[in-house]
Each structure stands twice: as structure tokens, then as C-alpha cells.
Design an enzyme around this catalytic site. Structure first.
Site, short mmCIF file in Angstrom:
data_model
loop_
_atom_site.label_atom_id
_atom_site.label_comp_id
_atom_site.label_asym_id
_atom_site.label_seq_id
_atom_site.Cartn_x
_atom_site.Cartn_y
_atom_site.Cartn_z
N ASP A 254 50.72 -22.43 5.87
CA ASP A 254 50.12 -23.58 5.18
C ASP A 254 51.10 -24.11 4.14
O ASP A 254 52.26 -23.66 4.08
CB ASP A 254 48.78 -23.18 4.54
CG ASP A 254 48.96 -22.23 3.36
OD1 ASP A 254 50.08 -21.69 3.20
OD2 ASP A 254 48.01 -22.04 2.60
N GLU B 101 38.60 -21.22 4.80
CA GLU B 101 39.86 -21.92 5.08
C GLU B 101 39.64 -23.42 5.21
O GLU B 101 40.43 -24.22 4.74
CB GLU B 101 40.53 -21.37 6.35
CG GLU B 101 41.11 -19.98 6.19
CD GLU B 101 42.21 -19.89 5.14
OE1 GLU B 101 42.77 -20.92 4.77
OE2 GLU B 101 42.49 -18.78 4.67
N TYR C 166 47.38 -23.47 11.63
CA TYR C 166 47.27 -22.64 10.43
C TYR C 166 45.94 -21.87 10.40
O TYR C 166 45.92 -20.65 10.21
CB TYR C 166 47.41 -23.49 9.15
CG TYR C 166 46.90 -22.73 7.96
CD1 TYR C 166 47.60 -21.65 7.48
CD2 TYR C 166 45.66 -23.04 7.39
CE1 TYR C 166 47.11 -20.88 6.44
CE2 TYR C 166 45.16 -22.29 6.35
CZ TYR C 166 45.89 -21.21 5.88
OH TYR C 166 45.38 -20.44 4.87
#
Ligand code: SF4
Length: 334
Positions: free
Chosen positions: A133, A32, A115
Site C-alpha cells: 500500500d 482494510e 493490496y
């Protein structure tokens, strides 16, 4: 209900990404953070190298700063990897080398925002929380035909509430399905509505204006700077120095911004423009051959193997390398 269609589509169409194979917090976190700045396909080799070198939070907590920056070279945004190390240290000290399992606790760690915390908590620990996101914002702003500026906090909040209200089990699949839909179908330009599993209920599809959403206010223009870098060279070695701990490329290796004394020969380099998120550097480079060298000169092989040079400096480094080699050739032929 669009959720069922979406989950069915995800099962059949999800990309087989290495970090999705096992529901494991560390891999999800690394992927991520990397994906915040790079396309998934481009980031995969970096991800594999990183996981091989630092397979868990404990190894990352003990990483040497220079090694860490070197392995991150090419991804940019070096503060992110520094925060990752801080986060790893905190997890080792406070949570026995594991991540905490809730979004709320994850949000307290360095470098982990709403997020990323939502992605880790929902994908690795099945907590029923959202992970909103840019992809998800795009899908929801089109699906619900939201015409407010999505850069505004109030609009983000409104979209997050809609996402929260839509959360469906299995949460791990649902959140990833939304991200995947945004990445593969509801893409920024020319959304592939004909192939979209939730087209029937999509309001923007009904209005026929999906391409005009989300609405995003124009960003302020970037500040332009015109730095000149002097690349000090002694025989086949290049002078590098660590930049100040504040400002652009803080703490990373770079070239000098002062002329050395007693320059034997100067060569101008092709100018280069490097774009940062808020600043543009219109860079000039001048190679300065000098006689004296201190310990801060590095051979080309040392630079390639051990030193991390930010991408802003790579074009000048390549040109300098070429000049050094040509000069060596000329000197040998004399
Ligand atoms: Fe996006 Fe089109 Fe699907 Fe609507 S129908 S969610 S605009 S891809």
C-alpha cells in the site's frame, strides 16, 4: 538483515487494534476497505458499528442497501460499501460464505485489489505474498532510495518486486510490520528516523534526503463545478431525492437542483465547498418553503435515524435545520 530488526520492533510497538486481535479474514477485509479512506483511529468507531451490524459475509450479503449506506455515512466513497455487498454475495454463492484463501482468488472478487487481497491472504491465511500500500511504497522508496515517480506503474512494479524479494516469515507479522512502520515511523513528512529500527541499512537516511521521497508527480488540478441546490421545505419536512445512478454520489439521497413551483419564502444559505478526489463543488444552497408536499418529504428525525445524507450535503442540512427551528419559534410567538 533489516527484516529481523523490523519484526522485533513490531512485536514491541504494534498498536493493539481490534481487527488485529484475531486473524480473521472478514474483520481484516472490513478494516482494510475502511482504512483506504480514513485514519485508523478515526475509523475504529465505524468498524465496531459495522461489525456489530454485519458480523459476517452472510449478514452483509443480505443487507438492505439503504441501511448499508446509512452505516457507511461519514466514510464517503459509497461505491466501496456497495462493492463489499457484491463481494459478500459472491462469497456466499461460490465459497459457502467464506473468503477464498489465496491472493489470486481474492483478487477476482468485486472491490478487492492487489493490496487488499495480499493483506487478507497473508494476515488471515499466512500465504507468503506481499501487500503493497502507500505506506509500504513510502518505506521502500526511502529504504532503497528510489527517485523515480511512484505514481508510474513501472516504479510500483519495481517496488513490489523488492517487497516480494524481502518477504519473511511469519508473513502475517512481516507485512503488518511494514505497514505499521510506514504509519508510525516512516511517516510522509518528517520521518522519525531516530526511532527507526531499520535506519542502519536505509539508503535515504545515509543520503540525508528521506524527506524528499517518495517522488510523486503533481496531480492534475481538480475540476471545479458550481452547483446550486434548492432545499424544498414544507413546514418541518425536507424534500430529498435519490441522485442518478451515474456520476458523483450516485444513487444517494440529495437535494433538488430545480426550483419548486409556488415558493412561499426563500432563504440563501452560507455557500460551501466540498472536495472530492477529482472534483471540487463550490455549492450554493437556497431553502425554499413550499405549501404542497409529496411523499418524498422527510422529518428531521427520519433523516437523522434512517436516511443517509452524504457529507457534501451535511452543512446545508444543518443550516436548513436551524432555519426551520427559528421559523417555528417565530410562528409560535406570533
Ligand atoms: Fe524511513 Fe527514516 Fe527509517 Fe529510512 S530510516 S526507513 S527514511 S524512517
Amino acid at each position: 538483515m533489516f527484516q529481523e530488526e523490523l519484526l522485533r520492533w513490531y512485536k514491541q510497538n504494534a498498536r493493539k487494534l481490534v481487527f488485529r486481535q484475531k486473524k480473521e479474514a472478514y474483520s481484516i477485509w472490513v478494516s482494510e476497505i475502511m482504512a483506504q479512506q480514513t485514519r485508523i483511529e478515526a475509523m475504529l468507531p465505524y468498524f465496531e458499528r459495522f461489525i456489530e451490524r454485519y458480523p459476517n459475509l452472510k449478514s452483509l450479503a443480505q443487507a438492505e442497501d439503504d441501511d448499508l449506506v446509512k452505516i457507511w455515512q461519514g466514510l464517503g466513497y459509497y461505491n466501496r460499501v456497495r462493492n463489499m455487498k457484491r463481494c459478500a454475495i459472491q462469497c456466499v454463492e461460490q465459497f459457502q460464505g467464506q473468503f477464498p484463501k489465496t491472493k489470486k482468488e481474492l483478487c477476482k472478487l468485486p472491490g478487492i485489489g492487489e493490496y487488499t487481497a495480499g493483506a487478507i491472504a497473508s494476515i488471515a491465511f499466512d500465504e507468503k505474498v506481499s501487500a503493497v500500500d502507500g505506506n509500504v511504497i513510502r518505506v521502500f522508496s526511502r529504504f532503497y532510495h528510489i527517485t523515480d515517480d511512484v505514481s508510474q506503474m513501472s516504479t510500483k512494479k519495481k517496488i513490489t518486486e523488492l517487497v516480494n524479494a524481502s518477504l519473511t516469515e511469519p508473513i502475517s507479522d512481516y507485512n503488518q510490520a511494514l505497514m505499521e512502520l510506514g504509519a508510525l515511523v516512516c511517516i510522509p513528512k518528517n520521518p522519525r528516523c531516530a526511532a527507526c529500527p531499520i535506519q542502519k541499512e536505509c539508503q535515504s537516511y545515509a543520503y540525508g534526503d528521506a524527506d524528499s521521497l517518495p517522488v510523486l508527480a503533481r496531480k492534475k488540478p481538480r475540476r471545479v463545478e458550481n452547483p446550486t441546490f434548492y432545499i424544498w421545505v414544507c413546514q418541518d419536512k425536507i424534500h430529498l431525492k435519490k441522485r442518478s445512478q451515474k456520476g458523483l454520489l450516485a444513487g444517494l439521497f440529495g437535494f433538488d437542483e430545480t426550483l419548486p413551483e409556488a415558493v412561499e419564502e426563500k432563504r440563501s444559505l452560507e455557500p460551501y465547498t466540498h472536495i472530492f478526489s477529482h472534483v471540487e463543488w463550490h455549492m450554493k444552497g437556497i431553502v425554499c418553503f413550499v405549501k404542497e408536499k409529496s411523499e418524498d418529504f422527510y422529518s428531521l428525525s427520519q433523516i437523522h435515524d434512517k436516511v443517509s445524507i452524504p457529507s457534501a450535503f451535511q452543512p446545508f442540512l444543518k443550516q436548513t435545520e436551524r432555519i426551520i427551528k427559528e421559523r417555528e419559534k417565530c410562528q409560535k410567538s406570533l
